[in-house]
Design an enzyme around this catalytic site. Structure first.
Site, PDB file in Angstrom:
ATOM      1  N   VAL A 154       0.832  -1.207   0.000  1.00 45.22           N
ATOM      2  CA  VAL A 154       0.000   0.000   0.000  1.00 45.22           C
ATOM      3  C   VAL A 154       0.861   1.250   0.000  1.00 45.22           C
ATOM      4  O   VAL A 154       0.620   2.192  -0.762  1.00 45.22           O
ATOM      5  CB  VAL A 154      -0.958  -0.002   1.207  1.00 45.22           C
ATOM      6  CG1 VAL A 154      -1.695   1.337   1.315  1.00 45.22           C
ATOM      7  CG2 VAL A 154      -1.960  -1.138   1.086  1.00 45.22           C
ATOM      8  N   ASP A 177      10.921   3.533   5.271  1.00 43.09           N
ATOM      9  CA  ASP A 177      10.764   2.140   5.684  1.00 43.09           C
ATOM     10  C   ASP A 177      11.891   1.800   6.649  1.00 43.09           C
ATOM     11  O   ASP A 177      12.906   2.498   6.710  1.00 43.09           O
ATOM     12  CB  ASP A 177      10.779   1.198   4.480  1.00 43.09           C
ATOM     13  CG  ASP A 177      10.095  -0.131   4.781  1.00 43.09           C
ATOM     14  OD1 ASP A 177       8.870  -0.223   4.586  1.00 43.09           O
ATOM     15  OD2 ASP A 177      10.783  -1.053   5.246  1.00 43.09           O
ATOM     16  N   GLU A 218      -7.681   2.574   1.753  1.00 36.03           N
ATOM     17  CA  GLU A 218      -7.289   2.216   0.387  1.00 36.03           C
ATOM     18  C   GLU A 218      -8.224   1.123  -0.135  1.00 36.03           C
ATOM     19  O   GLU A 218      -8.712   0.293   0.621  1.00 36.03           O
ATOM     20  CB  GLU A 218      -5.826   1.754   0.341  1.00 36.03           C
ATOM     21  CG  GLU A 218      -5.441   0.645   1.326  1.00 36.03           C
ATOM     22  CD  GLU A 218      -5.713  -0.749   0.801  1.00 36.03           C
ATOM     23  OE1 GLU A 218      -5.990  -0.882  -0.403  1.00 36.03           O
ATOM     24  OE2 GLU A 218      -5.651  -1.694   1.592  1.00 36.03           O
ATOM     25  N   PHE A 277     -17.667 -11.005  -8.804  1.00 34.77           N
ATOM     26  CA  PHE A 277     -17.560 -11.898  -7.652  1.00 34.77           C
ATOM     27  C   PHE A 277     -18.641 -12.965  -7.639  1.00 34.77           C
ATOM     28  O   PHE A 277     -19.126 -13.372  -6.589  1.00 34.77           O
ATOM     29  CB  PHE A 277     -17.570 -11.095  -6.346  1.00 34.77           C
ATOM     30  CG  PHE A 277     -16.283 -10.340  -6.113  1.00 34.77           C
ATOM     31  CD1 PHE A 277     -15.317 -10.843  -5.256  1.00 34.77           C
ATOM     32  CD2 PHE A 277     -16.030  -9.163  -6.784  1.00 34.77           C
ATOM     33  CE1 PHE A 277     -14.120 -10.173  -5.061  1.00 34.77           C
ATOM     34  CE2 PHE A 277     -14.838  -8.481  -6.606  1.00 34.77           C
ATOM     35  CZ  PHE A 277     -13.884  -8.977  -5.738  1.00 34.77           C
ATOM     36  N   GLU A 318      -4.817  -6.164  -5.679  1.00 32.34           N
ATOM     37  CA  GLU A 318      -3.509  -6.637  -6.133  1.00 32.34           C
ATOM     38  C   GLU A 318      -3.599  -7.033  -7.608  1.00 32.34           C
ATOM     39  O   GLU A 318      -4.537  -7.675  -8.044  1.00 32.34           O
ATOM     40  CB  GLU A 318      -3.042  -7.811  -5.282  1.00 32.34           C
ATOM     41  CG  GLU A 318      -2.735  -7.395  -3.850  1.00 32.34           C
ATOM     42  CD  GLU A 318      -2.005  -8.483  -3.084  1.00 32.34           C
ATOM     43  OE1 GLU A 318      -1.064  -9.080  -3.650  1.00 32.34           O
ATOM     44  OE2 GLU A 318      -2.366  -8.725  -1.923  1.00 32.34           O
ATOM     45  N   CYS A 372      -6.166  -9.277   2.373  1.00 30.96           N
ATOM     46  CA  CYS A 372      -7.263  -8.434   2.882  1.00 30.96           C
ATOM     47  C   CYS A 372      -8.462  -9.211   3.404  1.00 30.96           C
ATOM     48  O   CYS A 372      -8.866  -9.029   4.553  1.00 30.96           O
ATOM     49  CB  CYS A 372      -7.717  -7.462   1.784  1.00 30.96           C
ATOM     50  SG  CYS A 372      -6.488  -6.205   1.367  1.00 30.96           S
ATOM     51  N   ARG A 411      -0.065 -15.028   0.453  1.00 27.04           N
ATOM     52  CA  ARG A 411      -0.668 -14.905   1.782  1.00 27.04           C
ATOM     53  C   ARG A 411      -2.097 -15.428   1.788  1.00 27.04           C
ATOM     54  O   ARG A 411      -2.926 -15.022   0.992  1.00 27.04           O
ATOM     55  CB  ARG A 411      -0.638 -13.445   2.240  1.00 27.04           C
ATOM     56  CG  ARG A 411       0.744 -12.956   2.609  1.00 27.04           C
ATOM     57  CD  ARG A 411       0.735 -11.486   2.961  1.00 27.04           C
ATOM     58  NE  ARG A 411       0.497 -10.646   1.792  1.00 27.04           N
ATOM     59  CZ  ARG A 411       0.461  -9.314   1.830  1.00 27.04           C
ATOM     60  NH1 ARG A 411       0.627  -8.687   2.987  1.00 27.04           N
ATOM     61  NH2 ARG A 411       0.264  -8.627   0.717  1.00 27.04           N
TER      62      ARG A 411
END
Length: 428
Positions: free
Chosen positions: A12, A31, A147, A248, A151, A259, A326
């Site tokens: 992000v 960072d 946000e 979807f 991806e 997410c 993930r």
């Protein structure tokens, strides 16, 4: 032109920094990882995100985008500070805000008067109001600006967003919110200015609704298999209703990624804290866990006993267009197959290393060699274009379980495969 500090150069934060630089702002992105900062300063982007490496390179060469180690420069001397740090799921299911609070403690003495602190990280409802208290600066605005980046489409989603949502916290919040909306000038997106708690809930509510829709269609696909209906025909008929739409409504092995799993658990935790019963969300999560087990049942029915069977997995990332593993449903299925003793090999266009029980090979053709069954687990378009006669000659048994309803049925069956898809009768 505004001076913007971005804290966090993850998915992000990096997208936010690069896109604001493209919009003409001066951006410094901070960072804590030295190797990452060094690589980004050379415009080297490790993540697979279409368009992002080019955007970072453009910003660095044009001197509108800089990367620094530590947060000092991203907090002091800027007009806006965007907090883009991780908010992972804690042991109790709630979002872990340790990183957010750490940034705010640093910001308390570092940000200049008139600065606006923007929470871009996904945080539970009420966080911005509480953060304003932690910050303790009446001369600093605090807003929530969630946000909505997909991806694989993050750059386009930022530069051409469907909406910009900004939530105001504290007495000076509304003016600060309008200033943040001004940063997005040129994107043409409609802006929603609301309270910070409502803005934070927009993010959770959106992701959880989409997760519900996916769990719903996966259960519907199972029903189609039992009663002899075709899920593709059913969803086509549904999608023509403007109130429902087509997005979807594709069945799959489950939902995952960075997410949906995190946000569904976090919203459920927030509801429980507020003493609100949310059985629909609880069922959405439970249905997703069931889906991986259901895929394994389909594989077992098609292949037979799984112990010792060599299975080829096509796709490992949680969705096509990304290298993100993930909470990948493909890996959830793989773990269950491995528990039953299956030997797993896999191929994914964006994965070059072994993943748990899956030995990753260099091509779909290698994965097919001597396989007792093939599974399509990620919807990479190239899988639909494979040489099916060649694969039929390579496998030990001509069985495919397509969990993404991706493959051309006629070509696959013509090559001699027995094809199992979600929500349809098997084709042979």
């Amino acid at each position: 032109m505004a001076r913007i500090g971005v804290v966090g150069a993850g998915y992000v934060g990096l997208t936010t920094a690069a896109c604001f630089a493209r919009l003409g702002h001066e951006v410094v992105c901070a960072d804590v990882e030295p190797a990452k900062v060094a690589a980004l300063s050379r415009a080297e982007v490790g993540a697979h995100e279409p368009g992002l490496p080019e955007l970072v390179g453009e910003g660095v060469r044009g001197k509108r985008l800089r990367f620094v180690l530590g947060n000092d420069e991203a907090l002091s001397g800027v007009d806006f500070v965007f907090v883009c740090v991780p908010t992972p799921t804690g042991a109790d299911g709630a979002a872990d805000l340790v990183a957010v609070h750490a940034v705010l403690r640093e910001a308390r003495d570092a940000v200049r008067p008139g600065c606006v602190v923007v929470l871009k990280s996904t945080v539970p409802p009420g966080t911005a109001e509480r953060v304003a208290g932690v910050l303790g600066r009446e001369d600093v605005g605090v807003v929530s600006n969630p946000e909505f980046l997909r991806e694989g489409h993050a750059v386009d989603d930022f530069l051409r967003p469907q909406r910009v949502v900004v939530g105001a916290a504290g007495p000076s919040g509304e003016e600060a919110a309008r200033r943040v909306v001004g940063l997005y000038e040129g994107t043409g997106a409609p802006a929603v200015i609301t309270g910070s708690t409502s803005a934070e809930l927009v993010k959770y509510a959106s992701n959880c609704f989409l997760a519900m829709k996916l769990s719903y269609v996966n259960s519907l696909a199972e029903l189609c298999e039992r009663v002899g209906a075709d899920i593709s025909d059913v969803t086509e008929g549904m999608s023509l209703d403007d109130r429902i739409g087509a997005a979807f409504l594709e069945p799959g092995p489950g939902w995952g990624g960075s997410c949906f799993p995190k946000d569904t658990r976090a919203l459920l935790s927030a509801a429980e804290d507020a003493r609100v019963d949310f059985p629909l969300l609880r069922a959405t999560i439970g249905t997703n866990g069931h889906q991986a087990r259901r895929v394994v049942d389909l594989v077992r029915s098609a292949v037979g006993p799984l112990r010792g069977a060599r299975l080829g997995l096509l796709g490992l990332t949680f969705k096509a267009g990304t290298d993100d593993l993930r909470d990948s449903p493909a890996l959830a299925v793989a773990a269950l197959l491995a528990e039953e003793g299956a030997r797993l090999v896999g191929y994914d266009p964006c994965v070059g290393r072994d993943c748990g029980p899956v030995r990753v090979l260099a091509s779909a053709e290698e994965v097919a060699r001597d396989a007792d069954g093939l599974l399509v687990l990620t919807e990479w378009p190239e899988f639909a274009e494979l040489d099916w006669p060649a694969l039929a000659g390579a496998v030990r048994r001509r069985v495919i379980v397509d969990t993404r309803t991706l493959l051309p049925v006629d070509k696959v069956v013509e090559a001699g495969f027995h094809l199992v898809t979600l929500g349809r009768r098997a084709a042979a």
